[in-house]
Structure formats: C-alpha cells, structure tokens
Design an enzyme around this catalytic site. Structure first.
Site, short mmCIF file in Angstrom:
data_model
loop_
_atom_site.label_atom_id
_atom_site.label_comp_id
_atom_site.label_asym_id
_atom_site.label_seq_id
_atom_site.Cartn_x
_atom_site.Cartn_y
_atom_site.Cartn_z
N ARG A 77 60.02 -37.88 40.88
CA ARG A 77 59.83 -37.60 39.46
C ARG A 77 60.34 -36.19 39.20
NH1 ARG A 77 54.94 -36.31 37.94
NH2 ARG A 77 54.41 -35.50 39.99
N ARG A 135 58.57 -31.12 30.39
CA ARG A 135 57.49 -30.81 29.44
C ARG A 135 58.06 -30.61 28.05
NH1 ARG A 135 53.93 -26.45 32.73
NH2 ARG A 135 53.40 -27.85 34.42
N ARG A 163 60.74 -27.39 58.95
CA ARG A 163 61.75 -26.70 58.17
C ARG A 163 61.32 -25.25 58.10
NH1 ARG A 163 62.51 -27.62 52.92
NH2 ARG A 163 60.69 -28.90 52.59
N ARG A 193 65.27 -17.84 46.49
CA ARG A 193 64.51 -17.14 45.45
C ARG A 193 64.18 -15.73 45.90
NH1 ARG A 193 58.32 -19.54 45.28
NH2 ARG A 193 57.84 -19.03 47.43
N GLU A 249 64.28 -15.05 49.97
CA GLU A 249 63.96 -16.20 50.83
C GLU A 249 65.22 -17.04 51.08
OE1 GLU A 249 60.71 -18.55 49.41
OE2 GLU A 249 59.38 -16.82 49.24
N TYR A 295 51.52 -30.87 55.83
CA TYR A 295 51.57 -29.82 54.83
C TYR A 295 50.28 -29.84 54.03
CZ TYR A 295 52.38 -26.62 51.19
OH TYR A 295 52.21 -25.53 50.36
N ASP A 323 48.22 -27.56 51.04
CA ASP A 323 48.05 -26.39 50.20
C ASP A 323 46.75 -25.71 50.63
OD1 ASP A 323 50.23 -26.03 48.51
OD2 ASP A 323 49.55 -27.55 47.10
C1 LIG Z 1 56.21 -20.68 52.84
C2 LIG Z 1 54.88 -21.25 52.44
C3 LIG Z 1 54.35 -20.97 51.19
C4 LIG Z 1 53.10 -21.50 50.83
N1 LIG Z 1 52.62 -21.24 49.58
C5 LIG Z 1 51.46 -21.78 49.19
C6 LIG Z 1 50.97 -21.60 47.86
O1 LIG Z 1 51.59 -20.94 47.03
N2 LIG Z 1 49.79 -22.17 47.53
C7 LIG Z 1 49.05 -22.93 48.41
O2 LIG Z 1 47.98 -23.41 48.05
N3 LIG Z 1 49.48 -23.10 49.69
C8 LIG Z 1 50.65 -22.56 50.10
N4 LIG Z 1 51.10 -22.74 51.39
C9 LIG Z 1 50.22 -23.45 52.36
C10 LIG Z 1 49.29 -22.49 53.19
O3 LIG Z 1 50.08 -21.56 53.87
C11 LIG Z 1 48.44 -23.33 54.17
O4 LIG Z 1 47.61 -24.19 53.45
C12 LIG Z 1 47.53 -22.52 55.12
O5 LIG Z 1 48.18 -21.43 55.66
C13 LIG Z 1 47.03 -23.41 56.25
O6 LIG Z 1 46.08 -22.72 57.02
P1 LIG Z 1 45.84 -23.11 58.55
O7 LIG Z 1 44.62 -22.39 58.99
O8 LIG Z 1 45.88 -24.58 58.72
O9 LIG Z 1 47.14 -22.59 59.33
P2 LIG Z 1 47.69 -21.13 59.66
O10 LIG Z 1 47.48 -20.23 58.51
O11 LIG Z 1 49.04 -21.29 60.19
O12 LIG Z 1 46.72 -20.63 60.84
C14 LIG Z 1 46.88 -21.03 62.18
C15 LIG Z 1 46.58 -19.83 63.05
O13 LIG Z 1 46.53 -20.24 64.42
C16 LIG Z 1 47.07 -19.22 65.22
N5 LIG Z 1 47.50 -19.81 66.48
C17 LIG Z 1 48.43 -20.76 66.67
N6 LIG Z 1 48.57 -21.03 67.99
C18 LIG Z 1 47.69 -20.22 68.64
C19 LIG Z 1 47.38 -20.03 70.00
N7 LIG Z 1 47.99 -20.72 70.98
N8 LIG Z 1 46.45 -19.10 70.32
C20 LIG Z 1 45.82 -18.39 69.35
N9 LIG Z 1 46.09 -18.54 68.05
C21 LIG Z 1 47.01 -19.44 67.69
C22 LIG Z 1 48.23 -18.70 64.38
O14 LIG Z 1 48.62 -17.40 64.80
C23 LIG Z 1 47.64 -18.73 62.97
O15 LIG Z 1 47.04 -17.49 62.64
C24 LIG Z 1 52.36 -22.29 51.75
C25 LIG Z 1 52.91 -22.55 53.01
C26 LIG Z 1 54.16 -22.08 53.34
C27 LIG Z 1 54.74 -22.45 54.66
#
Ligand SMILES: Cc1cc2nc3c(=O)[nH]c(=O)nc-3n(C[C@H](O)[C@H](O)[C@H](O)COP(=O)(O)OP(=O)(O)OC[C@H]3O[C@@H](n4cnc5c(N)ncnc54)[C@H](O)[C@@H]3O)c2cc1C
Length: 370
Positions: free
Chosen positions: A170, A174, A247, A278, A304, A352, A354
C-alpha cells in the site's frame, strides 16, 4: 548466584531486568558493548543526544506500553514529519495535500485525486510485474518518479524494475494537510535521551559492560539459574546451521559549526544520484535545546547509506525472505529445547520490532516467566 543472567542491555533485556527485579529476583545484566541501551543508545555530544544506531522515534498505540515507558522518562512532543528533497525541491511526507500542492499546484482533495487517477489511468498498468509498476499503479507517475524511485533503489541497491511488486503493498495517500508520519496515539522522544531512560529502568540493578557472553559462556552460565539471551540466535549456536542475513545501514556523522543545517530532524534524499538515503539532524528531536533548555550553537548530522551486510557488520534489519525464515525456524527448534536459556528481542528472535513492540514482548515474556 543470580536467578537470571540477562545478556544484552537493550530494551528487551532492560525491561525484563526491571520486571524480574521488581518481582524479587536477583539479576545480573551484561553487555558486550561499552554502554547500556543497545540500539536505542544515545550519546551526548556538544549538548546534543546523538542517536548512534539510527534515529529512534518512539510511537505507540499501546496504552500500557506508553504508561510503562513514562515511569522511566518524560517524553517531549516531537512528531515525526520528514521532508523529501528531490534535486533541491522539497516535499512533505507522508504524501499529503502539501505534497500534492507543491507537485501539481492543486488546492483541493478532489483535484489531487483527479491528478493521481489521471496518471494511474495513463500508465494503464493492470497487473504490476515489479515494484515500479506497482508504485505507479498506486500513486501515479510523478510521485513515483520524484519521491519513490531513487530512494527505494538506494535502499535495496537495485533498480525498482528488478524488485518484486509485493515489497510495496500500500502507499498511503492523505487527502488532508497532515504531516504526522506515524498515525500513533502516543509519540515523542525521552527528555534527556534514550540512554537515560534505560539507565532509569536499570536503576539498582547490577550491570557489567564490555562483557561478551559467548566468549565467557561457561563461567557466566555458572552464575545464574537461568539465562535470558537477547543477542543473535545464530551466534549463540556458533553459526552451525548457517548465518542469518541482515540489511545494514552505514552512518556518517559530522559536527557542524552552525546552529541549523536543514531545519528538520529528517530529510530524505529521494533522487538516485545523491548517495545517502537521508540526513538526520539530531538536535531537532529536542527542538534545538540542550538539557538545560538553552539553544545549542552547533549541530550534528548523520548521513545514512544503505549498505550490503556481511558477517561481522552491525546487524540492523532482518531479511524476511524464505531462506532466512527457514534457517531461523531451524535455530528456533534448537532454542526451544534449551532448558536454561531463553531467547528474546530483535536478535534473539530474528524479528524486526519497533521499540513499543519489543517492550510489549518483554513485558509479556516477563509475565509468563515470572
Ligand atoms: C536503524 C534503525 C532505526 C530504528 N528506528 C526506530 C524508531 O524510530 N522507532 C521504533 O519504535 N523503533 C525503531 N527501531 C527498532 C529498535 O531499535 C528496536 O526495537 C530495539 O532496539 C530492540 O531492542 P532489543 O533489546 O531487542 O535489541 P538491541 O537493542 O539490539 O539489544 C541487544 C543487546 O545485546 C547485546 N549483545 C548481543 N550479543 C551479546 C553477547 N554475546 N554478549 C553480551 N551482549 C550481547 C548487544 O550489544 C545489545 O546491546 C529501529 C531499528 C533500526 C535498526
């Protein structure tokens, strides 16, 4: 001894750590990075909270998640309203009446609809065979050429004619003057940065940074009854079934000796020639003010670039294709058999999420587990 060893101090790990601690459990959080907060980490430079792993805008329709995060941070009223720059012409995003007025000089919604329908009809596409045809059949030629084509091509590293039509299901159009990108009930940026918010979540909880779980697994496992692992699931199994693909995005940061570079937090470059997709100007997430409410004389921008991911690079977006989906299922089968280790978060579940979705997932996971 700890009840839980939590691997990763991102949102999933931090929320679980908070919930477990509040339920009377003893937890240890470790992270291989030198800082907490995972990918939502913000670093304060020149008084500006720089989103180191990509711009993060909090938005949600889930009231319980909104109430939860507000226990740890006050959110400002930032509303995401990106601007598109096509060869120096600026357009409002998402596509709305401001965009159509700039594109065609139309003033009323009827005129805008007529223009789009005319272009769709002229193109005469009935069964779109690729992304280009799909986009034109949804919004017509002008919007496609100026606002979709180049950007999408840069994002995927391939021409739109070589991309499958299903990528774009989609394209919301707007017919109002509404630049609010996310149609969310709640939206904002935590005052003082995301790192401070996660720090508040982890208040009173033991955290060890620069500690890689997989490099010290036996020793760390011995410390706790259970492990909550939020790192990459394939890395946990030493990639024995294969590597899950991502990616990637490359960020190029620059500090500029001027107060204002582009007047908006996000500007998308929608032509094919500009190499970046961007530019983020971080200070505008907080209206150009520092934590004390003063104007900041400098500014920090991040260009980026979409880039091919190779093993060893920072994993950003999981690739939702059949090959990677199947491989993840195989790893998940192994994970389900683990007695002591539980997997969660974007890397642990190869999904993925948020921010609001990962918090919701961690809260549900905690409720079940605790
Ligand atoms: C480019 C980008 C932009 C984004 N923008 C938005 C947004 O605008 N709005 C939104 O709602 N969401 C956004 N997101 C999504 C958001 O980043 C995620 O929802 C969030 O970070 C997920 O949290 P997490 O704890 O699952 O993972 P992470 O934040 O990746 O945490 C995992 C942690 O585990 C640690 N780790 C991994 N392996 C090991 C190991 N072997 N030993 C010790 N530590 C380890 C890592 O260092 C990391 O700190 C975006 C994502 C990306 C990629």
């Amino acid at each position: 001894m700890y009840d839980y060893l939590i691997v990763g101090s991102g949102l999933f790990g931090a929320v679980f750590a908070r919930q477990a601690t509040d339920a009377g459990k003893k937890v240890l959080v470790i992270d291989k990075r030198p800082n907490i907060a995972g990918n939502v980490y913000t670093e304060k430079i020149e008084g500006i909270h720089v989103h180191k792993y990509g711009a993060h805008i909090f938005h949600t329709n889930m009231e319980h998640v909104w109430n939860y995060v507000n226990k740890f941070a006050t959110f400002n009223r930032f509303t995401n309203s990106p601007v598109a720059n096509y060869k120096g012409e600026l357009y409002s995003l998402p596509f709305n009446m401001y965009t159509f007025n700039k594109m065609w000089g139309v003033v009323t919604p009827e005129e805008a609809v007529k223009k789009i329908e005319e272009q769709k009809k002229e193109a005469g596409i009935t069964e779109p065979k690729n992304l280009e045809e799909q986009a034109i059949s949804l919004v017509g030629t002008d919007i496609y050429e100026k606002l979709i084509k180049g950007y999408t091509q840069k994002q995927w590293g391939r021409p739109c004619t070589e991309l499958p039509a299903f990528i774009i299901k989609r394209l919301p159009v707007r017919l109002t003057f509404d630049n609010n990108y996310f149609n969310a009930l709640y939206q904002g940026i935590p005052v003082g940065g995301y790192t401070k918010m996660v720090e508040n979540m982890l208040d009173g909880i033991e955290v060890r940074l620069n500690t890689d779980y997989l490099e010290n697994k036996a020793e760390l496992d011995a410390l706790a009854d259970k492990v909550v692992y939020t790192g990459p699931i394939d890395a946990y199994y030493d990639f024995k079934l294969g590597t899950l693909e991502y990616r990637s995005v490359r960020f190029e940061n620059e500090t500029l000796d001027k107060p204002n570079f582009q007047g908006n937090a996000a500007v998308n470059y929608t032509d094919a020639e500009t190499p970046w997709t961007r530019i983020i100007e971080h200070k505008w997430f907080e209206f150009g003010k520092d934590d004390e409410g003063n104007d900041i004389p400098k500014t920090i921008i991040s260009r980026e670039y979409s880039s091919e991911w190779k093993p060893g690079d920072e994993p950003y977006y999981p690739v939702n294709d059949e090959k990677n989906g199947k491989l993840y299922e195989q790893y998940k089968e192994l994970a389900d058999k683990e007695e002591k280790v539980l997997f969660g978060g974007r890397l642990g579940e190869y999904k993925y999420y948020d921010m609001d979705a990962v918090i919701d997932s961690a809260l549900k996971f905690a409720e079940k587990e605790l």
